[in-house]
Design a protein around this motif. Sequence first.
Motif, PDB file in Angstrom:
ATOM      1  N   ILE A  38       0.849  -1.180   0.000  1.00 40.36           N
ATOM      2  CA  ILE A  38       0.000   0.000   0.000  1.00 40.36           C
ATOM      3  C   ILE A  38       0.882   1.226   0.000  1.00 40.36           C
ATOM      4  O   ILE A  38       1.114   1.823   1.016  1.00 40.36           O
ATOM      5  N   PRO A  39       1.449   1.577  -1.113  1.00 39.90           N
ATOM      6  CA  PRO A  39       2.382   2.671  -1.119  1.00 39.90           C
ATOM      7  C   PRO A  39       1.768   3.997  -0.765  1.00 39.90           C
ATOM      8  O   PRO A  39       2.249   4.683   0.090  1.00 39.90           O
ATOM      9  N   GLN A 175      -3.758   2.412   8.533  1.00 39.58           N
ATOM     10  CA  GLN A 175      -4.111   2.829   7.176  1.00 39.58           C
ATOM     11  C   GLN A 175      -5.220   3.867   7.185  1.00 39.58           C
ATOM     12  O   GLN A 175      -5.154   4.892   6.501  1.00 39.58           O
ATOM     13  N   ASN A 176      -6.234   3.628   7.984  1.00 39.09           N
ATOM     14  CA  ASN A 176      -7.366   4.549   8.023  1.00 39.09           C
ATOM     15  C   ASN A 176      -7.013   5.873   8.675  1.00 39.09           C
ATOM     16  O   ASN A 176      -7.482   6.931   8.250  1.00 39.09           O
ATOM     17  N   ASP A 203       7.157  -7.080  11.819  1.00 38.86           N
ATOM     18  CA  ASP A 203       6.218  -7.480  10.770  1.00 38.86           C
ATOM     19  C   ASP A 203       6.339  -6.551   9.557  1.00 38.86           C
ATOM     20  O   ASP A 203       6.241  -5.328   9.679  1.00 38.86           O
ATOM     21  N   VAL A 204       6.571  -7.134   8.391  1.00 45.88           N
ATOM     22  CA  VAL A 204       6.752  -6.344   7.167  1.00 45.88           C
ATOM     23  C   VAL A 204       5.512  -5.518   6.852  1.00 45.88           C
ATOM     24  O   VAL A 204       5.595  -4.341   6.486  1.00 45.88           O
ATOM     25  N   VAL A 209       2.617  -0.297   6.075  1.00 44.87           N
ATOM     26  CA  VAL A 209       1.486   0.602   6.280  1.00 44.87           C
ATOM     27  C   VAL A 209       1.906   1.823   7.097  1.00 44.87           C
ATOM     28  O   VAL A 209       1.391   2.925   6.900  1.00 44.87           O
ATOM     29  N   ALA A 210       2.873   1.648   8.002  1.00 42.57           N
ATOM     30  CA  ALA A 210       3.394   2.801   8.736  1.00 42.57           C
ATOM     31  C   ALA A 210       4.079   3.769   7.777  1.00 42.57           C
ATOM     32  O   ALA A 210       3.891   4.991   7.863  1.00 42.57           O
ATOM     33  N   ALA A 211       4.862   3.219   6.842  1.00 43.49           N
ATOM     34  CA  ALA A 211       5.538   4.075   5.859  1.00 43.49           C
ATOM     35  C   ALA A 211       4.536   4.841   5.010  1.00 43.49           C
ATOM     36  O   ALA A 211       4.758   6.007   4.669  1.00 43.49           O
ATOM     37  N   GLY A 212       3.419   4.203   4.661  1.00 48.13           N
ATOM     38  CA  GLY A 212       2.404   4.897   3.870  1.00 48.13           C
ATOM     39  C   GLY A 212       1.715   5.983   4.662  1.00 48.13           C
ATOM     40  O   GLY A 212       1.485   7.092   4.174  1.00 48.13           O
TER      41      GLY A 212
END
Length: 332
Positions: A38-39, A175-176, A203-204, A209-212
Amino acid sequence: MDEPREDGQQETPATPAPTTVEIADAAEDGGPYKNLWIPLVVVPAGIVFAIVAVFALFGSIGGSEKTMAENLALVVSGGKNERQQALFGLTRQVTENRAALAEGLTAPWEVPTGFARDVQDAYEGLDPDEYDKMLVFGVLLSSMGEASGVEILLGLLDLTDEQDGDGRVRFGAVQNLGLLADMGRTEAHAATGPVIALASHADVGLRVVAAGALGSLPGEGAQEALQGLLGDQELQVRATAGLSLSRLEPADPAAVPLLTDMAGPEIWEAAREDSPGQFRRGSDVQRFRVMAVEALGRYGDLTKDIILGLQESDDLRVREAALRMAQASEQG
């Protein structure tokens, strides 16, 4: 979702950076969201698609034709299968309503008077360990503009690995919250610290999702955390961090070398050789390369020569994207 996570996503308008999510290839080693990338989380401005993670949570369950009130009642008191289908039905209905309203159309699903209160009551009646339902109700309430929904999502970030064994509830909450922050919901900014902490999780999927999300979350340490993720061993984490850094104001030049590599084929071919289950579909790789070109276009004169070189790319869509970025730079 039956095959949860290893990540991929869509295109970005030139105005307020958008946000959307799509599922890419499935990795052979499985694992809940090892198959989601999820970039960017790219939602057209004004559309509240903060609901999108719930589709990943529940998979391709057939949509229900029940009313929103009927679905909520089943979530509270139905059998296991009924509850799952009703949860999915609610998310679909809220998403369709928001999309219709954003286009100036009549919402296809009637929202009963006091529905937000009913959802809040249903949330308050949950058992302490019903985290999946908490996620759904948090998403529903936040999509209806209720601050309590954001509070629920923030609370889910505190789950431990024992409570959220596969990480999917925290994945959906992060994400939300990133989506909500991207759409101007300042209450979501409180997520910055907890999301930075998840950026170093084993966890990858949680790192991805943190990076996004950190591309949308302000606050001390967010940019530094993204810069650190540029050195992550997993390409989907590095790539997501690079795309997020390009969305900052101003765009962070630390991501330019990686984005340049992402615009070409070699980095994806190497990743596929290292892990044959990843990046198998040419259409996904093509989309990711186009996203990298668009990200490079945000740097203006700094990447002008790179964009010029990409107009000679081996891929037609990459060439077209490079041409669009060059034209946009000349006009703006």
